[in-house]
Design a protein around this motif. Sequence first.
Motif, short mmCIF file in Angstrom:
data_model
loop_
_atom_site.label_atom_id
_atom_site.label_comp_id
_atom_site.label_asym_id
_atom_site.label_seq_id
_atom_site.Cartn_x
_atom_site.Cartn_y
_atom_site.Cartn_z
N GLN A 6 0.78 -1.25 -0.13
CA GLN A 6 0.06 0.03 0.04
C GLN A 6 1.09 1.17 -0.04
N VAL A 7 0.40 2.13 -0.64
CA VAL A 7 1.32 3.31 -0.88
C VAL A 7 0.98 4.25 0.61
N SER A 22 10.38 12.91 3.19
CA SER A 22 9.30 13.37 2.10
C SER A 22 9.31 12.53 0.82
N ALA A 23 10.24 11.50 0.64
CA ALA A 23 10.05 10.77 -0.49
C ALA A 23 9.00 9.96 -0.67
N PRO A 24 8.79 9.25 -1.76
CA PRO A 24 7.58 8.35 -1.68
C PRO A 24 7.77 7.25 -1.01
N SER A 25 6.86 6.58 -0.29
CA SER A 25 7.09 5.36 0.65
C SER A 25 5.68 4.45 0.39
N MET A 26 6.11 3.33 0.86
CA MET A 26 5.10 2.22 0.76
C MET A 26 5.21 1.43 1.88
N VAL A 27 4.23 0.50 2.33
CA VAL A 27 4.37 -0.39 3.28
C VAL A 27 3.89 -1.90 2.76
N ALA A 28 4.54 -2.71 3.10
CA ALA A 28 4.23 -4.11 2.57
C ALA A 28 3.93 -4.97 3.76
N VAL A 29 2.73 -5.65 3.65
CA VAL A 29 1.98 -6.35 4.63
C VAL A 29 2.22 -7.68 4.41
N PHE A 30 2.87 -8.68 5.07
CA PHE A 30 3.27 -9.95 4.85
C PHE A 30 2.60 -10.70 5.96
N THR A 31 1.78 -11.80 5.16
CA THR A 31 1.08 -12.68 6.12
C THR A 31 1.42 -14.20 5.80
N VAL A 32 2.05 -14.87 6.63
CA VAL A 32 2.40 -16.30 6.62
C VAL A 32 1.27 -17.15 6.94
N GLY A 33 1.34 -18.31 6.66
CA GLY A 33 0.14 -19.31 7.14
C GLY A 33 0.36 -19.79 8.41
N VAL A 71 8.22 -1.03 6.19
CA VAL A 71 7.85 0.12 5.39
C VAL A 71 9.36 0.44 4.65
N HIS A 72 8.96 1.00 3.33
CA HIS A 72 9.96 1.15 2.37
C HIS A 72 9.99 2.49 1.68
N THR A 73 10.99 3.21 1.58
CA THR A 73 11.25 4.56 0.72
C THR A 73 12.08 4.45 -0.47
N GLU A 74 11.37 4.98 -1.38
CA GLU A 74 12.03 5.23 -2.40
C GLU A 74 12.87 6.62 -2.85
N SER A 75 13.86 6.57 -3.39
CA SER A 75 14.72 7.94 -3.42
C SER A 75 15.16 8.09 -4.66
N PRO A 76 14.28 8.34 -5.79
CA PRO A 76 14.98 8.53 -7.28
C PRO A 76 15.58 9.76 -7.02
N SER A 77 16.54 9.93 -8.01
CA SER A 77 17.32 11.02 -8.15
C SER A 77 16.95 11.75 -9.65
N HIS A 78 15.82 11.50 -10.14
CA HIS A 78 15.27 12.20 -11.31
C HIS A 78 13.89 12.10 -11.43
N SER A 79 13.28 13.32 -12.34
CA SER A 79 11.70 13.18 -12.14
C SER A 79 11.24 12.01 -12.95
N GLY A 80 9.99 11.76 -12.72
CA GLY A 80 9.30 10.60 -13.43
C GLY A 80 8.32 9.75 -12.52
N SER A 81 7.84 9.01 -13.28
CA SER A 81 6.65 8.02 -12.46
C SER A 81 7.30 6.74 -12.55
N ASN A 82 7.09 5.80 -11.63
CA ASN A 82 7.35 4.40 -11.65
C ASN A 82 6.26 3.61 -10.74
N GLU A 83 6.66 2.43 -10.86
CA GLU A 83 5.87 1.39 -10.06
C GLU A 83 7.02 0.57 -9.24
N VAL A 84 6.25 0.24 -7.80
CA VAL A 84 7.24 -0.72 -7.10
C VAL A 84 6.45 -1.96 -6.63
#
Length: 128
Positions: A6-7, A22-33, A71-84
């Motif tokens: 999730q963003v 202030s960089a784009p950040s996301m959170v991954a939710v891991f669920t194990v059986g 929680v994960h933060t992306e720190s790109p050094s150039h403009s643009g859009s991306n996906e993670v």
Amino acid sequence: MAVNVQVLRGSYRGPCPAPNSSAPSMVAVFTVGRAPAQVEYRWVTRDGQSSDPGWKTLSFASGSPRTRQVVHTESPSHSGSNEVHVEVRAPVQVSSDAVAYQVTCEEETPTGGASSPQSPTGSSSPSG
């Protein structure tokens, strides 16, 4: 085993590279059986790059909750859009859906307001 991303912060505008606060950040939710379990994962962008390369290990101890967040933060050094997205290689191979983020790099305005029309001559490296 499931992983969902999730963003938290989906866009950034300012000087690059973006500061972690202030960089784009996301959170991954891991669920194990079941626990104990060792989850090996990595963050991957659409273009195959990541600001946090390499495989990571998330440990679920016996008797511990079966859901964890990272929680994960992306720190790109150039403009643009991306996906993670997150790839998991153990205990099973699974990937999350990708989430998008946008970065707009801007030059910092000097404290005086506008840049000086004069440019220094000669070498700008320190002597000595």
